[in-house]
Design an enzyme around this catalytic site. Structure first.
Site, PDB file in Angstrom:
ATOM      1  N   LYS A 214      10.341   2.351  56.044  1.00 56.88           N
ATOM      2  CA  LYS A 214       9.627   1.648  57.116  1.00 56.88           C
ATOM      3  C   LYS A 214       8.136   2.017  57.016  1.00 56.88           C
ATOM      4  CE  LYS A 214      13.646   0.033  58.228  1.00 56.88           C
ATOM      5  NZ  LYS A 214      14.779   0.491  59.003  1.00 56.88           N
TER       6      LYS A 214
ATOM      7  N   SER B 295      15.684  -0.297  66.759  1.00 50.11           N
ATOM      8  CA  SER B 295      15.143  -1.205  65.748  1.00 50.11           C
ATOM      9  C   SER B 295      15.042  -2.652  66.213  1.00 50.11           C
ATOM     10  CB  SER B 295      15.982  -1.123  64.483  1.00 50.11           C
ATOM     11  OG  SER B 295      17.314  -1.511  64.732  1.00 50.11           O
TER      12      SER B 295
ATOM     13  N   HIS C 289      22.029   1.282  65.285  1.00 51.14           N
ATOM     14  CA  HIS C 289      21.985   0.519  64.036  1.00 51.14           C
ATOM     15  C   HIS C 289      23.362   0.471  63.361  1.00 51.14           C
ATOM     16  CE1 HIS C 289      20.657  -0.148  59.772  1.00 51.14           C
ATOM     17  NE2 HIS C 289      19.735  -0.883  60.369  1.00 51.14           N
TER      18      HIS C 289
ATOM     19  N   HIS D 216      12.316   4.014  62.789  1.00 49.83           N
ATOM     20  CA  HIS D 216      11.128   3.277  63.222  1.00 49.83           C
ATOM     21  C   HIS D 216      10.102   4.150  63.940  1.00 49.83           C
ATOM     22  CE1 HIS D 216      12.493  -0.721  62.049  1.00 49.83           C
ATOM     23  NE2 HIS D 216      13.701  -0.250  62.321  1.00 49.83           N
TER      24      HIS D 216
ATOM     25  N   ASN E 207       8.577  -4.095  58.113  1.00 49.74           N
ATOM     26  CA  ASN E 207       8.494  -2.770  58.730  1.00 49.74           C
ATOM     27  C   ASN E 207       7.395  -1.930  58.090  1.00 49.74           C
ATOM     28  OD1 ASN E 207      10.888  -3.307  60.289  1.00 49.74           O
ATOM     29  ND2 ASN E 207      12.036  -3.046  58.394  1.00 49.74           N
TER      30      ASN E 207
ATOM     31  N   GLU F   5      18.983   6.416  68.557  1.00 49.11           N
ATOM     32  CA  GLU F   5      17.794   6.158  67.742  1.00 49.11           C
ATOM     33  C   GLU F   5      16.555   6.629  68.500  1.00 49.11           C
ATOM     34  OE1 GLU F   5      17.664   2.072  66.282  1.00 49.11           O
ATOM     35  OE2 GLU F   5      19.784   2.206  65.781  1.00 49.11           O
TER      36      GLU F   5
HETATM   37  C1  LIG Z   1      16.257   0.294  58.585  1.00 55.55           C
HETATM   38  C2  LIG Z   1      17.141   1.221  59.308  1.00 55.55           C
HETATM   39  C3  LIG Z   1      18.092   1.997  58.635  1.00 55.55           C
HETATM   40  C4  LIG Z   1      18.371   1.816  57.174  1.00 55.55           C
HETATM   41  O1  LIG Z   1      17.321   2.251  56.396  1.00 55.55           O
HETATM   42  P1  LIG Z   1      17.127   1.667  54.911  1.00 55.55           P
HETATM   43  O2  LIG Z   1      16.192   2.625  54.289  1.00 55.55           O
HETATM   44  O3  LIG Z   1      16.554   0.299  55.068  1.00 55.55           O
HETATM   45  O4  LIG Z   1      18.472   1.660  54.274  1.00 55.55           O
HETATM   46  C5  LIG Z   1      18.819   2.909  59.363  1.00 55.55           C
HETATM   47  N1  LIG Z   1      18.646   3.032  60.696  1.00 55.55           N
HETATM   48  C6  LIG Z   1      17.762   2.286  61.370  1.00 55.55           C
HETATM   49  C7  LIG Z   1      17.615   2.483  62.829  1.00 55.55           C
HETATM   50  C8  LIG Z   1      16.984   1.347  60.703  1.00 55.55           C
HETATM   51  O5  LIG Z   1      16.131   0.582  61.378  1.00 55.55           O
END
Ligand SMILES: *Cc1c(COP(=O)(O)O)cnc(C)c1O
Length: 389
Positions: A237, A178, A131, A206, A45, A174
């Site tokens: 990310k 993701s 997520h 993202h 990412n 979201e």
């Molecule tokens: C990666 C992700 C998370 C978690 O984030 P981290 O910093 O990796 O713990 C939460 N929500 C979504 C949509 C993600 O893609």
């Protein structure tokens, strides 16, 4: 131990659902080393190449020299150091909101945010593709939880109409999904939330750094006013470091500091990570060319893949999922690519719904044209051999 873990792993194995860790022997980059071999990585990412950027690394090193490795305490005790304060100011400015509050990870940000916003007297409506951390957070909140069909505004409206009027309501989704790379219809969702007195909460993990003219995220992409909703995001990310944040009104920040368990009862993020994050956010704002390169790379690869006949999810972002349906086929494709020196993970249930196993390719601004051409060639060969195209 009464449970037979070995048998449970075997059961996963026979269903092609066993997952294993792969050790990466190099920093996050467009090429990585695994088992001593070099691969083109389509599996991170790190969209803007900031996870191992010299200036970001230097900021972390300098912060360690000035502030040490550990924060030494939780944020409310003595763990809020100057770099944490600075990062929260930088995030608020970047996101164009009054205030931001950081957490240890994106995952714990969701666990800390949702239950602080609503309790058992409330109602949460969450997109089916949210997520895992959001779904866990909704369960933790103990509010009544209903899931609406993915990006289905009509279904959401029906559920809102059926609700008891007195229930405080959150709509959770979201910005950029993701696993599919598509966007939530934020303008429609926001209008619906206004009409039905619900609060819209988005996870822009993202979208941040990637979407919108200035990389401020999916809200900027749609030209919406960030004051009209609550957003969280991750530093892990496009920003390239580690941690998560909530961005919104100053009163929300103050409230979370006082009530959010995942904020209160944990040690502050290492100050060096906060310092590195501030530098990364500055680079995102100062170097729009990174985002342009990302867009070009993404559009080129998307065109090549659809041109070859791959069935892609309806993505509008650098996440390009090739849907192959069965987990077995996804593993075979991933393995064939591995042998060709291209690293692409197979994403299987429960991360994605049944019959939608996929290869999930993520593009970076730092991929060269030559690397992407190589990926396309390898995909074509594997796709033809395994009859995916
Ligand atoms: C990666 C992700 C998370 C978690 O984030 P981290 O910093 O990796 O713990 C939460 N929500 C979504 C949509 C993600 O893609």
């Amino acid at each position: 131990m009464s449970r037979d873990f070995k048998q449970e792993i075997k059961n996963l194995e026979t269903r092609h659902l066993r997952r294993q860790l792969r050790i990466v022997e190099s920093p996050s980059d467009t090429t990585i080393i695994i088992e001593g071999r070099q691969f083109i990585s389509m599996a991170s990412n790190n969209y803007l190449g900031l996870a191992n950027h010299p200036a970001v690394n230097r900021a972390a090193i300098e912060a360690i020299e000035q502030w040490g490795v550990g924060a030494g305490a939780a944020r409310l005790i003595s763990g809020t150091m100057t770099p944490h304060h600075q990062l929260e100011q930088d995030l608020a400015q970047f996101k164009q909101v009054e205030a931001a509050l950081t957490f240890g990870t994106g995952y714990t940000t969701n666990l800390g945010l949702i239950p602080a916003l609503i309790d058992r007297d409330g109602f949460i409506l969450a997109d089916r593709y949210c997520h895992a951390s959001l779904i866990e957070a909704c369960r933790l909140a103990k509010a009544k939880l209903r899931v609406f069909h993915h990006n289905d505004v009509e279904h959401l409206e029906n559920l809102l109409k059926k609700r008891e009027k007195a229930w405080p309501t959150l709509v959770v989704t979201e910005g950029v999904f993701s696993m599919d790379g598509d966007l939530a219809p934020l303008p429609e969702l926001l209008a619906l939330c206004r009409q039905h007195e619900a609060t819209l909460v988005i996870d822009d993990a993202h979208g941040t750094g990637v979407m919108g003219e200035n990389g401020r995220g999916t809200i900027e992409h749609f030209g919406l006013n960030p004051q009209d909703l609550i957003q969280m995001g991750t530093l892990s990310k496009a920003i390239g470091t580690s941690g998560g944040y909530v961005a919104g009104p100053a009163s929300l920040k103050d409230y979370l500091i006082n009530t959010s368990k995942a904020f209160i009862y944990t040690t502050a993020q290492p100050p060096a990570i906060a310092g590195a994050s501030s530098t990364a956010i500055r680079i995102i704002q100062r170097e729009p060319a990174r985002r342009e390169r990302l867009r070009t790379n993404r559009n080129d690869l998307h065109a090549s893949l659809t041109g070859m006949g791959f069935q892609l999810a309806d993505s509008q972002s650098p996440i390009l999922p090739i849907i192959v349906k069965s987990p077995e086929r996804a593993l075979e494709m991933s393995q064939a690519l591995y042998e060709a020196g291209v690293y692409v993970p197979a994403i299987r249930p429960p991360t994605v719904p049944k019959h939608s196993s996929r290869l999930r390719l993520t593009v970076s601004s730092e991929h060269t044209q030559e690397q992407l051409e190589n990926v396309v060639r390898s995909l074509q060969e594997a796709g033809q051999t395994l009859r995916v195209i």
